[in-house]
Design a protein around this motif. Structure first.
Motif, PDB file in Angstrom:
ATOM      1  N   SER A  30       0.820  -1.206   0.000  1.00  0.00           N
ATOM      2  CA  SER A  30       0.000   0.000   0.000  1.00  0.00           C
ATOM      3  C   SER A  30       0.857   1.260   0.000  1.00  0.00           C
ATOM      4  O   SER A  30       1.921   1.303   0.634  1.00  0.00           O
ATOM      5  N   TYR A  31       0.346   2.260  -0.698  1.00  0.00           N
ATOM      6  CA  TYR A  31       0.883   3.617  -0.607  1.00  0.00           C
ATOM      7  C   TYR A  31      -0.243   4.496  -0.076  1.00  0.00           C
ATOM      8  O   TYR A  31      -1.364   4.469  -0.592  1.00  0.00           O
ATOM      9  N   LEU A  47       3.639  -2.711   3.879  1.00  0.00           N
ATOM     10  CA  LEU A  47       3.482  -4.071   3.386  1.00  0.00           C
ATOM     11  C   LEU A  47       2.792  -4.875   4.484  1.00  0.00           C
ATOM     12  O   LEU A  47       3.284  -4.963   5.607  1.00  0.00           O
ATOM     13  N   VAL A  48       1.637  -5.423   4.148  1.00  0.00           N
ATOM     14  CA  VAL A  48       0.846  -6.178   5.117  1.00  0.00           C
ATOM     15  C   VAL A  48       0.730  -7.613   4.633  1.00  0.00           C
ATOM     16  O   VAL A  48       0.279  -7.872   3.514  1.00  0.00           O
ATOM     17  N   SER A  72       0.750  -9.021   9.931  1.00  0.00           N
ATOM     18  CA  SER A  72       2.059  -8.409  10.140  1.00  0.00           C
ATOM     19  C   SER A  72       2.170  -7.176   9.259  1.00  0.00           C
ATOM     20  O   SER A  72       1.936  -7.248   8.050  1.00  0.00           O
ATOM     21  N   VAL A  73       2.500  -6.019   9.862  1.00  0.00           N
ATOM     22  CA  VAL A  73       2.586  -4.739   9.150  1.00  0.00           C
ATOM     23  C   VAL A  73       4.008  -4.223   9.214  1.00  0.00           C
ATOM     24  O   VAL A  73       4.581  -4.073  10.299  1.00  0.00           O
ATOM     25  N   MET A  74       4.570  -3.924   8.043  1.00  0.00           N
ATOM     26  CA  MET A  74       5.897  -3.313   7.956  1.00  0.00           C
ATOM     27  C   MET A  74       5.779  -2.022   7.152  1.00  0.00           C
ATOM     28  O   MET A  74       5.261  -2.032   6.020  1.00  0.00           O
ATOM     29  N   ILE A 126      -2.876  -0.598   9.446  1.00  0.00           N
ATOM     30  CA  ILE A 126      -1.923   0.381   8.930  1.00  0.00           C
ATOM     31  C   ILE A 126      -2.082   1.720   9.623  1.00  0.00           C
ATOM     32  O   ILE A 126      -1.111   2.348  10.044  1.00  0.00           O
ATOM     33  N   LEU A 127      -3.301   2.182   9.768  1.00  0.00           N
ATOM     34  CA  LEU A 127      -3.580   3.515  10.284  1.00  0.00           C
ATOM     35  C   LEU A 127      -3.950   3.442  11.765  1.00  0.00           C
ATOM     36  O   LEU A 127      -4.932   2.814  12.132  1.00  0.00           O
TER      37      LEU A 127
END
Length: 521
Positions: A30-31, A47-48, A72-74, A126-127
């Motif tokens: 994602s962007y 990146l999820v 997992s979120v990076m 993410i948010l």
């Protein structure tokens, strides 16, 4: 680069039943750009990865399912602060004995949810993932229902559950560790009685709160009908709603009431009757007369309506339910009110959608509309749509009044789902009030045999009546998904989020472009 391997069979047949394994790996790049009202802007890439496994077992006497989802979120920037990793799981089983008259249900669920209901449609991994809190509930119930009651019918249910939330910096005052016990019994007339009928239901529940006093509740409802002429009956009704909060400043008389009365009923069968009664309500030192209504009418096997009006300690009380099925359309409308808590709602959570989906985080194109309005979910299924838990994570006792309407349409290449929910909560221990509205629309169009166009928009509006503070959020996404092979799907998604709040750090706009690949092992 990594390598995935698995046995070619995902369904194993054993002597007692079938076991299915559905392993999936979902990776999303994602962007996104976030603009805060405080003037701070954030531009980042994430990146999820979401590997998941759904395991189900089905046999003649036992169904069980286990769903495990790891997230997992990076993130490219501020990774120390924004990276997150957690696992959600759900186990459910249903065992039937004595030709399914006796049923044992077990549920254990761990998920990460928004601390505040106001953030429910805005927060994601993410948010602002730090606003997600780990919540766990476990529930066990044993129930008995006879196949057919000829003279006297007896139903009963025993239930135990516990709810626990993890303590975090953002959730320091809302960590729960509560237990709930309840028992329900029902005694009613069988089919052999033609000119006399009765129905008595009583339920007792205790919720033990770690940081507050325990809540005891008892609800009893009874009715007796005696035939006069043809389908006309004289009826006698009574109801008790008794609640007590131990060692608190809230008098049990202020949250309890008793009503009783008599009237006439037009009755064609046990699921086709309309009754009107003249009643007296006793609450504290007040007595009040009112006209009550109780109706239950099945127009057909696909359409039915139930409605009840009475008075309780909090004033007018309404209960309403309507279900309607056609070949393409489904509709469910309902309204309930009563004294409850986050713990009780979590343990008795009943979703309000009309589409049935596999466990996990499904989109509407993975779901179907059941033929029967009384469809019972399998242990490996869930409804698509909003949950009915409107209350924040809290130990407080709440007078909750909630109504919903859920519509579904499925025909040829189009699937549509619309759900609206409105509720008010009176937190009686802190003397605060809140009103909330939420709506969700989802649709999918099959462009081709392997390509779908999906659209979803959600809106939430929450008002703190005491302070006048209001928060709202719009979350809209459009996506194009393509099945590139039997095991691989690609999805391109554009999402827009507008979160409005009087708290500057919670007021922002977010735009996100994502590309997902899902591999079914």
């Amino acid at each position: 680069m990594f390598l995935l391997s698995a046995a070619p069979l995902t369904s194993v047949s054993v002597t007692a039943g079938d076991i299915d394994f559905v392993p999936v790996v979902d990776v999303t790049a994602s962007y996104y750009q976030t603009d805060f009202d405080t003037g701070e802007d954030r531009e980042n890439r994430a990146l999820v990865s979401k590997p998941s496994l759904l395991t189900s077992y089905k046999s003649l006497g036992l169904d069980a399912a286990l769903s495990v989802n790891h997230t997992s979120v990076m993130q490219a920037k501020d990774s120390d602060e924004l990276d997150k990793s957690y696992t959600d799981f759900r186990f459910a089983s249903r065992a039937g004995f004595w030709e399914q008259r006796l049923q044992l249900n077990l549920v254990s669920n761990t998920s990460h949810i928004a601390t505040n209901r106001v953030d429910a449609i805005a927060i994601d991994p993410i948010l602002s993932s730090s606003d997600l809190v780990k919540a766990r509930y476990q529930n066990a119930s044993l129930s008995f229902t006879p196949k057919r009651a000829s003279y006297i019918g007896v139903d009963w249910n025993l239930n135990y559950g516990n709810v626990k939330t993890e303590r975090t910096e953002e959730n320091a005052n809302r960590n729960l560790e509560n237990e709930s016990y309840s028992g329900l019994g029902r005694l009613y007339s069988g089919n052999e009685f033609q000119r006399v009928n009765w129905d008595i239901t009583s339920q007792y529940a205790v919720t033990e709160r770690r940081q507050n006093q325990d809540l005891h509740s008892r609800q009893t409802n009874g009715r007796l009908g005696i035939g006069l002429v043809d389908k006309l009956y004289v009826i006698f009704v009574g109801s008790e709603d008794a609640n007590q909060i131990e060692q608190s400043g809230i008098s049990s008389n202020s949250i309890s009431s008793v009503s009783y009365g008599t009237g006439l009923e037009w009755r064609r069968s046990s699921n086709r009757y309309i009754g009107v009664t003249y009643n007296r309500l006793d609450r504290e030192d007040e007595k009040q007369e009112f006209v009550g209504l109780d109706a239950n009418w099945a127009f057909s096997s696909n359409t039915s309506i139930q409605a009840n009006y009475s008075k309780k300690f909090f004033g007018d009380s309404y209960n309403f339910s309507l279900s309607h099925n056609t070949r393409a359309w489904r509709a469910r409308i309902g309204y309930t009110d009563g004294l409850t808590s986050f713990t009780r709602l979590q343990l008795a959570n009943q979703d309000i959608g009309v589409f049935v989906c596999p466990l996990g985080s499904p989109t509407i194109d993975q779901c179907f509309q059941p033929d029967s309005p009384n469809y019972q979910l399998g242990v490996d299924e869930q409804f698509f749509g909003f949950s009915n838990v409107d209350v924040d994570i809290s130990e407080e006792i709440v007078l909750n009044k909630a109504g919903f309407a859920s519509l579904g349409y499925e025909k040829n290449k189009v699937s549509l789902s619309l759900t609206y929910r409105q509720s008010t909560q009176d937190y009686i221990e802190s003397d605060r009030n809140r009103e909330s509205d939420s709506i969700q629309f989802s649709g999918t169009y099959k462009i081709g045999p392997r390509t779908n166009f999906n659209y979803q928009t959600s809106y939430s509006d929450i008002l703190d009546v005491n302070t006048g503070r209001k928060s709202s959020a719009w979350n809209t996404s459009v996506s194009l998904s393509r099945e590139v092979s039997q095991k691989t799907d690609l999805t391109l998604t554009l999402r827009s989020l507008d979160n409005e709040s009087e708290i500057g750090t919670r007021a922002y706009e977010d735009t996100r472009l994502s590309l997902s690949i899902k591999y079914k092992i």
